[in-house]
Design a protein around this motif. Structure first.
Motif, PDB file in Angstrom:
ATOM      1  N   PRO A  19      -4.706  -7.773   0.914  1.00  0.00           N
ATOM      2  CA  PRO A  19      -4.645  -6.379   1.365  1.00  0.00           C
ATOM      3  C   PRO A  19      -5.678  -6.146   2.465  1.00  0.00           C
ATOM      4  N   GLY A  34      -0.627  -4.206  -1.425  1.00  0.00           N
ATOM      5  CA  GLY A  34      -1.342  -3.450  -2.443  1.00  0.00           C
ATOM      6  C   GLY A  34      -2.622  -4.154  -2.870  1.00  0.00           C
ATOM      7  N   SER A  57       0.842  -1.193   0.000  1.00  0.00           N
ATOM      8  CA  SER A  57       0.000   0.000   0.000  1.00  0.00           C
ATOM      9  C   SER A  57       0.878   1.245   0.000  1.00  0.00           C
TER      10      SER A  57
END
Ligand SMILES: *[C@@H]1O[C@H](CO)[C@@H](O)[C@H](O)[C@H]1NC(C)=O
Ligand SMILES: *[C@@H]1O[C@H](CO)[C@@H](O)[C@H](O)[C@H]1NC(C)=O
Ligand SMILES: *[C@@H]1O[C@H](CO)[C@@H](O)[C@H](O)[C@H]1NC(C)=O
Length: 383
Positions: free
Chosen positions: A275, A210, A201
């Protein structure tokens, strides 16, 4: 697979580009159209997850039995790919990221050349996406993907053409066309999607890995509806949608929807390393309707497939020896085979079923956990 068999599995189309000056001769680029095999009516995909390749024979194995340590290196990963290719004779090999382990690879390009060498040598088309470790050596994510695209026999692409802004590197799709000589020779009967699920991220308030961004989802939606239109178009219009498969590295948050009562395989890692933010790609795929199964890696000790809302969410399980694993728990790979149905007229029709199993890197390359991911008769509405 020999060159002759590979040529039978894929038609080789020569595309001629006229180059810049009168003195320049035509440049020819080989472009391979994937298609179903005309004898068995099958298309076979081998998934290799998390090779974690570094420097080759000087790079030791992780998490093997103490007595296996001395004779174990990246070359065991190479030997496993060679063996599984020979055993399964895939029509396509898909590498779902962390192909190299960047921190330990001295030279990213050399590491990739060695890691993909068995696929290149097999003469079988191959495709790769990025994980979260591929860019940790001497090349950026873009650099890594560009290097892959320049390699022999690969169908990988950096990003789709005609799209101005798309996040990540390595978002593309491949069509698997009908059998040569059949009515469906020009139609995609199986849609393959490859996406860059990112690394970490970049949003300070959201920790962790991510995710698949809106720009990528828009591209996916657009591609899926385009494929749906051409499937139903003349000549030889088909009903509904061709089934699709999606390949990327990091599992979606929805992978946590299962326990051993409703998945096939194992979950040896407590948490799913998805994520922490859910960007909605699962819902996007449910809406588009063609994707029947998703294949990721990332969690080496999870190798299950579970079905949620008509989509199977599958791991391949860890493949590479320079990757964390569990001593005594074999490294593994996932196979997927799509099979065509025969029409009333005796020719090949659309996809009838999609099956999967895994191969263990043991003495006999034991096949385990065979299951049907999708079958036409079970989903009349969709097809
Ligand atoms: C790694 O490869 C070596 C050389 O072929 C072999 O002796 C050894 O058993 C392999 N180790 C593992 C864990 O497969
Ligand atoms: C497939 O496309 C080729 C090239 O455009 C064309 O010549 C051929 O007639 C098409 N075949 C079918 C069955 O649609
Ligand atoms: C799997 O089973 C568990 C209960 O054992 C349940 O909580 C979960 O919702 C189920 N998942 C799916 C996708 O059906």
């Amino acid at each position: 697979m020999g060159a002759a068999a590979a040529a039978a599995a894929v038609a080789v189309v020569l595309v001629a580009f006229l180059c810049c000056g009168a003195a320049q001769v035509q440049q020819q680029q080989r472009q391979r159209q994937l298609r179903f095999d005309g004898r068995r009516g099958e298309f076979r995909v081998l998934q290799v997850a998390d090779m974690h390749f570094a420097d080759g024979k000087t790079t030791p194995c992780e998490d093997v039995l103490p007595q296996q340590m001395a004779a174990c290196s990246d070359l065991n990963t190479t030997a496993f790919i060679r063996r599984v290719i020979l055993a399964e004779k895939p029509d396509l090999i898909v590498f779902t990221g962390d192909n190299i382990f960047g921190f330990d690879a001295t030279d990213a390009a050399a590491s990739m050349n060695a890691a993909f060498a068995p696929a290149v040598a097999s003469n079988i088309p191959w495709a790769a996406v990025l994980g979260n470790h591929d860019q940790e050596s001497t090349l950026s994510r873009q650099g890594v993907m560009k290097h892959i695209v320049g390699m022999k026999n690969t169908l990988s692409q950096v990003n789709p053409t005609g799209v101005h802004v798309i996040d990540g590197y390595g978002n593309y799709n491949l069509e698997v066309h009908g059998v040569q000589g059949s009515n469906l020779v020009n139609k995609s009967l199986l849609n393959l999607y490859f996406l860059d699920s990112g690394d970490y991220s970049t949003v300070p308030s959201i920790p962790g890995y991510g995710w698949i961004k809106p720009s990528q989802q828009l591209w996916f939606q657009h591609t899926s509806s385009k494929l749906k239109r051409s499937y139903t178009n003349k000549p030889h219009p088909q009903k509904g949608q061709a089934p699709g498969l999606a390949y990327f590295h990091i599992p979606l948050p929805e992978y946590s929807s299962f326990d051993s009562s409703n998945f096939t395989g194992e979950k040896l890692e407590g948490a799913i390393s998805s994520p922490t933010a859910n960007s909605g790609f699962f819902t996007t795929m449910v809406e588009s309707g063609d994707v029947k199964a998703v294949f990721t890696g990332h969690d080496h000790l999870n190798d299950f497939c579970g079905e949620l809302t008509g989509i199977h969410l599958c791991y391949a399980g860890g493949f590479g020896y320079h990757a964390y694993g569990k001593a005594g728990w074999s490294r593994r790979a996932r196979m997927v085979v799509a099979s065509l149905e025969k029409t009333d007229k005796g020719s090949w029709g659309g996809v009838k079923s999609i099956k999967t199993w895994k191969r263990l890197d043991d003495e006999h390359l034991t096949a385990i956990d065979g299951q049907v991911l999708w079958s036409k008769s079970f989903s009349r509405k969709g097809m």
